[in-house]
Enzyme design. Structure first.
Site, short mmCIF file in Angstrom:
data_model
loop_
_atom_site.label_atom_id
_atom_site.label_comp_id
_atom_site.label_asym_id
_atom_site.label_seq_id
_atom_site.Cartn_x
_atom_site.Cartn_y
_atom_site.Cartn_z
N HIS A 61 -8.38 -19.13 -31.73
CA HIS A 61 -8.55 -20.49 -31.22
C HIS A 61 -7.41 -21.39 -31.68
CE1 HIS A 61 -10.72 -19.87 -35.01
NE2 HIS A 61 -10.33 -21.10 -35.34
N LEU A 62 -7.10 -22.36 -30.86
CA LEU A 62 -6.03 -23.32 -31.13
C LEU A 62 -6.65 -24.63 -31.60
CD1 LEU A 62 -3.08 -24.44 -30.85
CD2 LEU A 62 -3.60 -24.88 -28.45
#
Ligand SMILES: [Zn+2]
Length: 160
Positions: free
Chosen positions: A120-121
């Site tokens: 995830h960013l």
């Protein structure tokens, strides 16, 4: 004098991720938006609020597919994640008018990742002086707004 690299997302999920059985991201994806703090859903990626935020509106953008392999993201996923991140920046700007953003990926426990199995960013809104009042310890942070309300406002801004 060199200053240490500032990485607020190192604090994510510390203490709770290890005790958690399932995947936070897949569970958020499967449940209602309000429960999983989902702000927006795309065809191959989605956006949710970090339950352990550094600042109000700290977003996580993840592929729908459960994978911990960053380099294994396909082109569609990679583009979708970045488009959602920029859309998130717009929604945050419209709602909270932050003065800047930090975006980052944590790959591996040593790099601060709390959830290794679903990449995830991080999109972290920043305000001038916000590091002044942020305590060093993750568990004594005070957030000005409840997560549910933040989610509602951002989802609204997203649609608008
Ligand atoms: Zn997952």
């Amino acid at each position: 004098m060199t200053r240490p690299l500032w990485a607020p997302w190192r604090l994510e999920y510390i203490g709770s991720a290890d005790e958690h059985e399932g995947c936070f991201f897949c569970e958020a994806l499967e449940g209602p938006d309000e429960e999983g703090l989902v702000v927006a859903r795309g065809a191959s990626a989605f956006v949710l609020l970090n339950k352990f935020p550094y600042s109000s509106g700290h977003l996580l953008v993840a592929p729908r597919r459960h994978t911990g392999d960053f380099s294994g993201l396909d082109d569609t996923e990679a583009v979708a994640i970045h488009r959602l991140a920029s859309h998130g920046i717009n929604a945050l700007t419209a709602t909270y008018a932050p003065e800047g953003f930090n975006l980052g990926w944590n790959l591996g426990r040593v790099a601060g990742a709390g959830v290794l199995e679903h990449v995830h960013l991080h999109v972290v809104p920043r305000w001038g002086g916000d590091t002044n009042f942020m305590p060093v310890l993750a568990d004594v942070k005070v957030l000005p707004e409840h997560l549910a309300e933040t989610r509602r406002r951002l989802a609204e801004a997203w649609a608008g």
